[in-house]
Each structure stands twice: as structure tokens, then as C-alpha cells.
Design a protein around this motif. Structure first.
Motif, mmCIF file in Angstrom:
data_model
loop_
_atom_site.group_PDB
_atom_site.id
_atom_site.type_symbol
_atom_site.label_atom_id
_atom_site.label_comp_id
_atom_site.label_asym_id
_atom_site.label_seq_id
_atom_site.Cartn_x
_atom_site.Cartn_y
_atom_site.Cartn_z
ATOM 1 N N HIS A 129 -4.223 4.531 8.771
ATOM 2 C CA HIS A 129 -4.995 3.358 9.218
ATOM 3 C C HIS A 129 -4.005 2.275 9.621
ATOM 4 C CE1 HIS A 129 -7.775 5.664 6.740
ATOM 5 N NE2 HIS A 129 -8.740 5.134 7.473
ATOM 6 N N ALA A 130 -3.768 2.186 10.913
ATOM 7 C CA ALA A 130 -2.735 1.267 11.400
ATOM 8 C C ALA A 130 -3.161 -0.194 11.260
ATOM 9 C CB ALA A 130 -2.413 1.582 12.850
ATOM 10 N N GLU A 131 -4.435 -0.467 11.460
ATOM 11 C CA GLU A 131 -4.892 -1.865 11.420
ATOM 12 C C GLU A 131 -6.210 -1.943 10.650
ATOM 13 O OE1 GLU A 131 -4.645 -3.575 15.264
ATOM 14 O OE2 GLU A 131 -4.956 -5.615 14.524
ATOM 15 N N PRO A 132 -6.160 -1.754 9.356
ATOM 16 C CA PRO A 132 -7.409 -1.666 8.590
ATOM 17 C C PRO A 132 -8.068 -3.021 8.370
ATOM 18 C CG PRO A 132 -5.530 -1.525 7.110
ATOM 19 C CD PRO A 132 -4.968 -1.573 8.501
ATOM 20 N N SER A 133 -9.374 -3.003 8.281
ATOM 21 C CA SER A 133 -10.136 -4.208 7.913
ATOM 22 C C SER A 133 -10.125 -4.357 6.391
ATOM 23 C CB SER A 133 -11.580 -4.070 8.392
ATOM 24 O OG SER A 133 -12.203 -3.008 7.683
ATOM 25 N N ASP A 134 -10.540 -5.531 5.935
ATOM 26 C CA ASP A 134 -10.671 -5.734 4.484
ATOM 27 C C ASP A 134 -11.576 -4.663 3.873
ATOM 28 O OD1 ASP A 134 -9.296 -8.072 5.059
ATOM 29 O OD2 ASP A 134 -10.462 -9.269 3.629
ATOM 30 N N GLU A 135 -12.679 -4.394 4.572
ATOM 31 C CA GLU A 135 -13.661 -3.442 4.043
ATOM 32 C C GLU A 135 -13.062 -2.045 3.928
ATOM 33 O OE1 GLU A 135 -14.252 -5.682 6.474
ATOM 34 O OE2 GLU A 135 -15.399 -6.979 5.115
ATOM 35 N N GLU A 136 -12.283 -1.670 4.931
ATOM 36 C CA GLU A 136 -11.666 -0.338 4.886
ATOM 37 C C GLU A 136 -10.666 -0.242 3.737
ATOM 38 O OE1 GLU A 136 -11.680 1.269 9.469
ATOM 39 O OE2 GLU A 136 -10.338 -0.385 8.986
ATOM 40 N N VAL A 137 -9.913 -1.309 3.541
ATOM 41 C CA VAL A 137 -8.946 -1.293 2.435
ATOM 42 C C VAL A 137 -9.683 -1.217 1.109
ATOM 43 C CG1 VAL A 137 -7.109 -2.563 1.256
ATOM 44 C CG2 VAL A 137 -7.211 -2.568 3.759
ATOM 45 N N ARG A 138 -10.710 -2.027 0.975
ATOM 46 C CA ARG A 138 -11.462 -2.027 -0.292
ATOM 47 C C ARG A 138 -12.068 -0.652 -0.579
ATOM 48 N NH1 ARG A 138 -12.210 -6.782 -2.727
ATOM 49 N NH2 ARG A 138 -11.579 -8.631 -1.551
ATOM 50 N N LEU A 139 -12.587 -0.033 0.466
ATOM 51 C CA LEU A 139 -13.176 1.297 0.280
ATOM 52 C C LEU A 139 -12.099 2.305 -0.135
ATOM 53 C CD1 LEU A 139 -15.772 2.959 0.488
ATOM 54 C CD2 LEU A 139 -15.188 3.440 2.872
ATOM 55 N N ALA A 140 -10.955 2.232 0.535
ATOM 56 C CA ALA A 140 -9.865 3.171 0.224
ATOM 57 C C ALA A 140 -9.377 3.007 -1.211
ATOM 58 C CB ALA A 140 -8.709 2.966 1.195
ATOM 59 N N LEU A 141 -9.396 1.775 -1.692
ATOM 60 C CA LEU A 141 -8.878 1.492 -3.032
ATOM 61 C C LEU A 141 -9.966 1.507 -4.103
ATOM 62 C CD1 LEU A 141 -6.441 -1.485 -2.233
ATOM 63 C CD2 LEU A 141 -5.908 0.956 -2.356
ATOM 64 N N SER A 142 -11.179 1.875 -3.704
ATOM 65 C CA SER A 142 -12.302 1.748 -4.636
ATOM 66 C C SER A 142 -12.183 2.691 -5.836
ATOM 67 C CB SER A 142 -13.631 1.982 -3.910
ATOM 68 O OG SER A 142 -13.651 3.277 -3.345
ATOM 69 N N GLY A 143 -11.336 3.693 -5.729
ATOM 70 C CA GLY A 143 -11.151 4.600 -6.864
ATOM 71 C C GLY A 143 -10.037 4.167 -7.795
ATOM 72 N N ASN A 144 -9.450 3.023 -7.525
ATOM 73 C CA ASN A 144 -8.389 2.502 -8.393
ATOM 74 C C ASN A 144 -8.904 1.251 -9.099
ATOM 75 O OD1 ASN A 144 -6.901 4.022 -6.105
ATOM 76 N ND2 ASN A 144 -5.337 3.785 -7.676
ATOM 77 N N ILE A 145 -8.730 1.222 -10.386
ATOM 78 C CA ILE A 145 -9.227 0.102 -11.177
ATOM 79 C C ILE A 145 -8.066 -0.773 -11.637
ATOM 80 C CG2 ILE A 145 -10.375 -0.544 -13.339
ATOM 81 C CD1 ILE A 145 -12.016 2.063 -13.020
ATOM 82 N N CYS A 146 -8.229 -2.081 -11.425
ATOM 83 C CA CYS A 146 -7.265 -3.054 -11.948
ATOM 84 C C CYS A 146 -7.961 -3.865 -13.020
ATOM 85 C CB CYS A 146 -6.757 -3.972 -10.835
ATOM 86 S SG CYS A 146 -5.694 -5.298 -11.461
ATOM 87 N N ARG A 147 -7.524 -3.686 -14.242
ATOM 88 C CA ARG A 147 -8.189 -4.404 -15.340
ATOM 89 C C ARG A 147 -7.869 -5.882 -15.316
ATOM 90 N NH1 ARG A 147 -9.585 -0.968 -20.475
ATOM 91 N NH2 ARG A 147 -10.240 -3.051 -21.016
ATOM 92 N N CYS A 148 -6.798 -6.238 -14.631
ATOM 93 C CA CYS A 148 -6.489 -7.666 -14.464
ATOM 94 C C CYS A 148 -7.303 -8.269 -13.319
ATOM 95 C CB CYS A 148 -5.004 -7.871 -14.189
ATOM 96 S SG CYS A 148 -3.924 -7.249 -15.491
ATOM 97 N N THR A 149 -8.017 -7.429 -12.610
ATOM 98 C CA THR A 149 -8.971 -7.812 -11.559
ATOM 99 C C THR A 149 -8.345 -8.553 -10.387
ATOM 100 O OG1 THR A 149 -9.680 -9.924 -12.516
ATOM 101 C CG2 THR A 149 -10.837 -7.952 -13.270
#
Ligand code: FES
Ligand code: FES
Length: 171
Positions: A129-149
Motif C-alpha cells: 500500500h504505497a499511499e494508504p488512507s487512515d482507514e486502510e491503516v486502521r483496518l490493517a492494524l486492527s488485529g494488533n492491540i495496544c494496551r496503552c491505546t
């Protein structure tokens, strides 16, 4: 090449050959050893973190034949003959990978526990993804959890790393 002393007590150890971060390792592993434990305990690569151990949090994400994968729900024996990259492969000596630089610049980590998993997920993502949108990034990272949020800085960092990659490709 290194040879392990490890043998399963029940004699069920399996011999595997696996390429990790460009280096070939030959080891005997107990069939139930997870890939995450193998990387950390057998190969001495603690950058792959273990959180939930159930495939939910993404902390243990590695690249398995180039695909972001959860090493806590794979067995080491499944890696036989495969190519793995862990977070340790990102930096070249003292020189951080552009993704790591972007995470540092945007404050995309707090305690840092989740960071290796985010980095490895993002690494595969920005390659496709050369030029991803915020939504695309969020979707791609949706399987990673950051407990510090700290999700917003992480999204910004991934977009910045993608932009840096675009610029580099113009050279
Ligand atoms: Fe593997 Fe959480 S430790 S997904
Ligand atoms: Fe602490 Fe993500 S930075 S869990």
C-alpha cells in the motif's frame, strides 16, 4: 550454522531447518513448541513478544514467507523449510528502519510491548500500500492491540513510513 542441544525428553524431537533473518538454523525441537517460544528461547531473539498466546493481540507477529503471521499459534515444526523475519531484522546495526524511525518520530509507542507486532504487520502492509488512507491503516492494524491505546500516533507513523518509501522509490 549452529546445532541445538535440545532434545525432547520423550524422544519425539523433530529436526527442522529454518531461515530466520537471513540465517539458516538447524535445530531439534519438541513438536509442541510454539514458533514464538522457538524464536525467543532457542534462537535468542526476544524481540518477538508474547502477550495473549491465543492469536488475539498481535504482539508475536512475524513475517512468515513474507506474510504477517502470529507465531504464538504456530508450531516451530511448521517453520521447517520456511523463511522468517522478526523485528530484529529491521534495523541495520545502529541504523533504524524507516518504520522504526517513524514510530520514534511520531511517538507511536509508550511501553513498547506491542511495538514489534505493529512494526511487522506494518512492514508487510506498506509493501503493498504505497499511499494508504487512515482507514486502510486502521483496518490493517486492527488485529494488533495496544494496551496503552496509542493508536493515532501509530497510524500517523505508518502513513509517514509509507510516504518515505514512496519518496525513496523515486530515487
Ligand atoms: Fe500471539 Fe497475542 S501473543 S497474538
Ligand atoms: Fe504499550 Fe502498545 S505501547 S501496549
Amino acid at each position: 550454522m549452529t546445532t541445538s542441544q535440545t532434545e525432547a525428553p520423550d524422544g519425539q524431537a523433530k529436526r527442522i531447518s529454518v531461515t530466520v533473518n537471513g540465517r539458516v538454523y538447524h535445530r531439534s525441537v519438541e513438536p509442541r513448541m510454539t514458533l514464538a517460544d522457538f524464536l525467543r528461547d532457542e534462537l535468542g531473539l526476544p524481540g518477538t513478544h508474547i502477550g495473549c498466546e491465543h492469536g488475539v493481540c498481535g504482539a508475536c507477529t512475524i513475517l512468515f514467507d513474507g506474510k504477517a503471521s502470529r507465531s504464538c499459534i504456530m508450531y516451530a515444526v511448521q517453520a521447517d523449510g520456511h523463511d522468517i523475519h522478526t523485528v530484529e531484522a529491521l534495523a541495520e546495526g545502529e541504523k533504524l528502519h524507516p518504520l522504526q524511525e517513524a514510530f520514534a518520530k511520531h511517538g507511536a509507542l509508550q511501553c513498547g510491548f506491542c511495538t514489534p507486532g505493529f512494526l511487522m504487520t506494518a512492514l508487510e502492509f506498506i509493501e503493498h500500500h504505497a499511499e494508504p488512507s487512515d482507514e486502510e491503516v486502521r483496518l490493517a492494524l486492527s488485529g494488533n492491540i495496544c494496551r496503552c491505546t496509542g493508536y493515532q500516533p501509530i497510524v500517523q507513523a505508518v502513513k509517514a513510513a509509507a510516504a518515505a518509501r514512496r519518496e525513496k522509490s523515486k530515487d
